[in-house]
Design a protein around this motif. Structure first.
Motif, PDB file in Angstrom:
ATOM      1  N   LYS A  46       0.842  -1.190   0.000  1.00 63.12           N
ATOM      2  CA  LYS A  46       0.000   0.000   0.000  1.00 63.12           C
ATOM      3  C   LYS A  46       0.879   1.242   0.000  1.00 63.12           C
ATOM      4  CE  LYS A  46      -0.534   0.075   5.044  1.00 63.12           C
ATOM      5  NZ  LYS A  46      -1.507   0.021   6.153  1.00 63.12           N
ATOM      6  N   VAL A  49       3.333   6.074   4.198  1.00 63.54           N
ATOM      7  CA  VAL A  49       2.830   7.140   5.056  1.00 63.54           C
ATOM      8  C   VAL A  49       3.747   8.352   4.929  1.00 63.54           C
ATOM      9  CG1 VAL A  49       2.365   7.829   7.443  1.00 63.54           C
ATOM     10  CG2 VAL A  49       1.785   5.520   6.664  1.00 63.54           C
ATOM     11  N   ASP A 390      -5.493   9.970   3.582  1.00 63.45           N
ATOM     12  CA  ASP A 390      -5.531   8.691   4.296  1.00 63.45           C
ATOM     13  C   ASP A 390      -4.124   8.169   4.575  1.00 63.45           C
ATOM     14  OD1 ASP A 390      -8.294   8.525   4.362  1.00 63.45           O
ATOM     15  OD2 ASP A 390      -8.418   7.419   2.476  1.00 63.45           O
ATOM     16  N   ASN A 391      -3.182   8.524   3.706  1.00 57.85           N
ATOM     17  CA  ASN A 391      -1.817   8.006   3.812  1.00 57.85           C
ATOM     18  C   ASN A 391      -0.842   9.045   4.374  1.00 57.85           C
ATOM     19  OD1 ASN A 391      -2.495   5.450   2.629  1.00 57.85           O
ATOM     20  ND2 ASN A 391      -2.691   6.538   0.693  1.00 57.85           N
ATOM     21  N   GLY A 420      -2.185   5.891   7.062  1.00 59.49           N
ATOM     22  CA  GLY A 420      -2.242   4.559   6.491  1.00 59.49           C
ATOM     23  C   GLY A 420      -3.034   3.568   7.327  1.00 59.49           C
ATOM     24  N   SER A 422      -3.159   3.822  10.785  1.00 54.97           N
ATOM     25  CA  SER A 422      -2.546   3.672  12.114  1.00 54.97           C
ATOM     26  C   SER A 422      -3.159   4.594  13.167  1.00 54.97           C
ATOM     27  CB  SER A 422      -1.039   3.945  12.019  1.00 54.97           C
ATOM     28  OG  SER A 422      -0.794   5.282  11.592  1.00 54.97           O
TER      29      SER A 422
END
Length: 470
Positions: A46, A49, A390-391, A420, A422
């Motif tokens: 993915k 971050v 989101d990242n 990401g 977390s």
């Protein structure tokens, strides 16, 4: 021109760029791309971050910053947070993060509010006239992920880092720097938007000519046309979703370039007007062009938004994964765009006078609105299965709680982005127990940065901010 062959079974390397005449333009994440560190033969990972920090000095008006209750955070945010309303579900607020106690430097609140913000550590009291503090959190992250990107980190500022003052005999560099590559080396920030864009275009500074030299300027219009024009061949080989994403990205690059060019044009116009030269076809009765300067031009927001756009561009193209943006530094900053010319610092010593309190509240809301501009744009950009935001882990904050009293017991921080997956966002934690070192240590852990020791005064991680309380 570096164009590339492509078929549906082949991923483009994440580092692939469009190139032309020494300039290069990184590309956003496409469906047909893999990240640079993906190992052959393994499934694509993915998106990484990214970690960003944005700063405002002098604290906040607390009753206009903190939500009334945890339940009202999303539905009835306080005035300072109103600009963030569309993305509050992607933000996290924590009340109870204490700053570092500054004794034996009690007479140096402004020298330490920025310099301790990302270090969570005091300078060496035995060498006050020299920089000697600690590596900052952003540079710890850059040391870990920087090798994966063209720029290890990106440091931005709205105003020059030239403040001259020596509270408690401390080196003047402490007033205007938050990034430290090592205990003794402050990292300078870039204040010129065009210079930042040149860096993102990978123009070799050593080979660049003087400003205005179109033969060597990476952003000369013909060069930009050549680089972007090279996308046409690539576009024909991409699936439809990637074509749309590429078009949207190139439009944003053009938009940033046009905004920077417009600022430079108005600066030229203003300079000519001062010299008594009519430089355009405007009517003589028209008001003269606004002279925009960094840091106190009438359209401070325009500079800050261009810098925010450049930060977004750097993250979107994976040119860097770590950034800092010093929106302003202690002392000497005014906001004529808000309808008054009083300096920020002078108004923070308000002694509860309503007019001054109102001005500080307006300045705070203004600075948070620039942060909101950036994170809302990140939230609008698709990346992988979600959005760029989101990242990301984006932190806005100040090194003081209250500028009137120079207090540090309850520092204002806003965290935006899920890191990401977390970080558990959309919440206001009313009774957080921790200090700014704990917060920084936790943020780096959420970004996947391993630490061999806590940051500054940290003693733990703040687990309640993490997804699943991990």
């Amino acid at each position: 021109m570096n164009l590339f062959s492509l078929n549906r079974k082949q991923l483009l390397d994440r580092r692939t760029c469009l190139r032309g005449l020494g300039a290069s333009l990184a590309l956003p994440l496409l469906e047909t791309m893999g990240w640079a560190e993906v190992v052959k033969g393994k499934a694509a990972v993915k998106p990484p971050v990214r970690l960003g920090f944005m700063y405002m000095p002098h604290g906040v008006i607390m009753d206009q910053f903190w939500p009334a209750t945890a339940e009202s955070f999303l539905t009835a945010p306080p005035p300072a947070l109103e600009s963030l309303r569309p993305v509050l579900n992607q933000c996290l607020l924590m009340k109870g993060i204490s700053g570092i106690p500054i004794a034996p430097f009690n007479g140096a609140p402004h020298a330490l509010e920025l310099s301790t913000w990302l270090t969570a550590q005091l300078p060496d009291a035995r060498q006050r006239n020299r920089i000697n503090i600690a590596i900052s959190a952003d540079q710890i992250a850059a040391n870990y992920v920087g090798a994966l990107t063209a720029l290890p980190s990106l440091e931005l500022a709205t105003m020059p880092q030239t403040h001259k003052e020596n509270q408690e005999g401390l080196n003047e560099g402490y007033y205007s720097h938050c990034s430290f590559r090592s205990a003794t080396q402050a990292v300078p920030a870039e204040i010129n938007p065009r210079s930042v864009l040149n860096r993102l275009f990978n123009q070799d500074a050593a080979g660049a000519g003087k400003a205005g030299d179109s033969k060597t300027n990476a952003l000369d219009q013909s060069m930009l046309d050549l680089v972007i024009g090279g996308a046409k061949e690539l576009r024909r080989k991409l699936p439809q979703d990637d074509q749309h994403k590429l078009d949207e990205y190139l439009d944003s690059v053009r938009a940033v370039e046009r905004r920077i060019a417009a600022i430079e044009y108005r600066q030229k116009e203003a300079a000519l007007e001062k010299a008594g030269v009519s430089s355009s076809k405007r009517k003589a009765s028209d008001s003269p062009p606004i002279e925009i300067k960094i840091p106190v031009g009438d359209k401070r927001s325009e500079y800050m938004q261009v810098m925010c756009d450049l930060n977004v561009l750097a993250f979107q193209t994976d040119t860097t994964r770590v950034s800092t943006y010093i929106g302003s530094t202690p002392n000497g900053v005014s906001y004529p765009e808000l309808g008054f010319k009083d300096e920020h610092h002078s108004q923070t010593h308000h002694n509860n006078q309503a007019e001054k309190v109102g001005k500080v509240a307006a300045i705070t809301a203004f600075n948070i609105s620039q942060f909101a501009y950036m994170v809302k744009k990140m939230a609008s950009l698709r990346e992988g299965d979600g959005t760029l935001l989101d990242n990301c882990i984006m932190m806005w904050g100040s090194g003081l709680e209250d500028g009137n009293k120079h207090s540090r017991e309850n520092l204002p921080f806003i965290i935006a982005g899920k890191g990401g997956g977390s970080i558990n966002t959309g919440r206001f934690l009313t009774e957080t127990k921790g200090n700014q070192g704990d917060l920084l240590t936790t943020l780096l852990a959420c970004a996947g940065v391993p630490l061999d020791r806590p940051i500054g005064i940290a003693t733990k991680q703040i687990t309640e901010m993490k997804a699943n309380g991990a």
